[in-house]
Design an enzyme around this catalytic site. Structure first.
Site, mmCIF file in Angstrom:
data_model
loop_
_atom_site.group_PDB
_atom_site.id
_atom_site.type_symbol
_atom_site.label_atom_id
_atom_site.label_comp_id
_atom_site.label_asym_id
_atom_site.label_seq_id
_atom_site.Cartn_x
_atom_site.Cartn_y
_atom_site.Cartn_z
ATOM 1 N N GLY A 12 31.764 32.798 -1.078
ATOM 2 C CA GLY A 12 31.222 32.429 0.259
ATOM 3 C C GLY A 12 29.759 32.136 0.160
ATOM 4 N NE ARG A 73 36.066 31.564 -1.794
ATOM 5 C CZ ARG A 73 35.532 31.613 -0.697
ATOM 6 N NH1 ARG A 73 35.678 30.591 0.229
ATOM 7 N NH2 ARG A 73 35.217 32.865 -0.082
ATOM 8 C CG ASP A 104 34.656 41.617 -3.130
ATOM 9 O OD1 ASP A 104 34.249 40.562 -2.352
ATOM 10 O OD2 ASP A 104 35.819 42.173 -3.160
ATOM 11 C CB THR A 127 28.607 38.181 0.577
ATOM 12 O OG1 THR A 127 29.551 38.323 1.487
ATOM 13 C CG2 THR A 127 28.351 39.501 0.058
ATOM 14 C CG ASP A 129 31.903 39.019 4.326
ATOM 15 O OD1 ASP A 129 31.484 38.555 5.038
ATOM 16 O OD2 ASP A 129 32.527 38.677 3.539
ATOM 17 C CG ASP A 131 32.271 42.502 1.258
ATOM 18 O OD1 ASP A 131 31.297 42.053 0.731
ATOM 19 O OD2 ASP A 131 33.471 42.014 1.252
ATOM 20 N NE ARG A 173 35.906 37.776 1.755
ATOM 21 C CZ ARG A 173 36.170 37.209 0.409
ATOM 22 N NH1 ARG A 173 37.280 37.023 -0.201
ATOM 23 N NH2 ARG A 173 35.088 37.071 -0.346
ATOM 24 C CB ALA A 188 29.201 43.707 22.138
#
Ligand code: ADP
Length: 331
Positions: A12, A73, A104, A127, A129, A131, A173, A188
């Protein structure tokens, strides 16, 4: 000593990848290394598709989103044959060090490649994310928070006008970092995160309880639920239907989608990308291999590649804040 280095971006894309490429180009040029850029993620390695990178590529690069090397990818690369071919291509080009900017999955790929290729491998976390274990933040994460935050601000305007409930899906993700920070920074009213998910029935009860409490206090008001992707079975439409069935009408789903991956990187991402790119090049030729460079408490760190995909917990102080400010129950 002068080395031959290759770099690619994989998986990504994330804002700040170009800023990192820029830093790597400049650091290589200053150190007297030759630098090649493989194109289209690991496809470039498998197909020996590359370009030479030098100072003239760096002009106006730091502020550009996306990646000039393109990302993709590559299924072939996941096979032993694909990795073997990639290793041969690196050897043909006499590459000493391969730098991969990605997430990752890309790091698992890099580790796999290292069983076929004896050169030095360095990962740089890129990324939205966040993560990746072993670094406080990943390149692109801060920009994605800003993008999600300003999108939710706009959703809030229309939600306020019509006094509606909006469900806003944010990427990440299987991690809640982006959703958590987007939710906190946009004020929020509720957030659903994979790490804190209490199950559909309980979460529905919590949301409804909170909507009713707010309405009792202030009359009909807007209510924004930030939903991390992949957390609610069936996604936003299923959650919307479940809320309707419990008497909450006029629920509007909004999926922010790929807009979160784009845009000019914010200063935090440009700085992180610049630090990590320069730091990675400073390690070229050292004993360190199969590593990722990261930043912890603003200081550069080196971590083994195969620890990067271990579980990374949410910031516990922020979790406490959500519990006290956003996901409070009024019963
Ligand atoms: P990200 O790096 O953003 O997590 P992906 O998970 O899509 O993105 O991985 C990017 C690419 O890395 C894949 O298309 C594939 O070529 C390679 N890759 C991912 N996982 C593996 C693996 N287990 N073994 C070998 N290559 C992998």
């Amino acid at each position: 000593m002068s080395k031959r280095i290759a770099i690619l971006t994989s998986g990504g894309d994330a804002p700040g990848m170009n800023a990192c490429i820029r830093a790597v180009i400049i650091a290589c040029q200053k150190a007297g290394h030759e630098l090649y850029g493989y194109l289209h993620g690991y496809n470039g390695l498998v197909n020996q598709e590359y370009i030479s990178l030098s100072f003239d590529t760096t002009h106006n690069l730091i502020q550009q989103g996306g990646t000039i090397l393109h990302s993709a990818r590559c299924k072939t690369f996941e096979t032993d044959d694909g990795a073997q071919k990639s290793a041969e291509n690196l050897s043909k080009l006499a590459i000493d060090t391969l730098i991969v900017i990605g997430g990752d999955g890309s790091f698992r790929g890099l580790k796999h490649l290292s069983t076929f290729w004896s050169g030095q491998t360095i990962g740089i976390p890129g990324t939205i994310d966040n993560d990746i274990n072993g670094t406080d933040a990943t390149i692109g994460y801060y920009t994605a928070i800003d993008t999600a935050m300003s999108s939710i601000d706009k959703v809030r305007d229309t939600a306020d006008a019509f006094e509606r409930v909006f469900l806003v899906e944010v990427m990440g993700r299987h991690a809640g970092f982006l959703a958590l920070n987007a939710a906190l920074s946009s004020a929020a009213d509720y957030v659903l995160l994979p790490e804190l998910f209490e199950g559909c029935e309980q979460e529905l009860d919590n949301i409804i309880c909170q909507i009713k409490a707010q309405r009792a206090l202030k009359g009909t008001v807007s209510f924004i639920v930030v939903v991390a992707e992949n957390v609610w079975p069936g996604g936003l439409s299923a959650l919307s239907t479940a809320l309707n069935a419990k008497g909450i009408d006029d629920v509007r789903p909004v999926t922010l989608g790929h807009v979160q991956r784009g845009g000019s990187p914010v200063s935090e991402d440009r700085l992180l990308a610049t630090h990590l790119g320069a730091y990675a090049v400073s390690l070229v030729g050292s004993e360190n291999t199969n590593i990722m460079v990261g930043e912890v408490n603003k200081l550069p760190v080196v971590v083994p590649l195969d620890t990067c995909w271990q579980n990374k917990p949410l910031n516990s102080a922020q979790v406490d804040i959500i519990r006290s400010l956003m996901n409070a129950r009024y019963d």
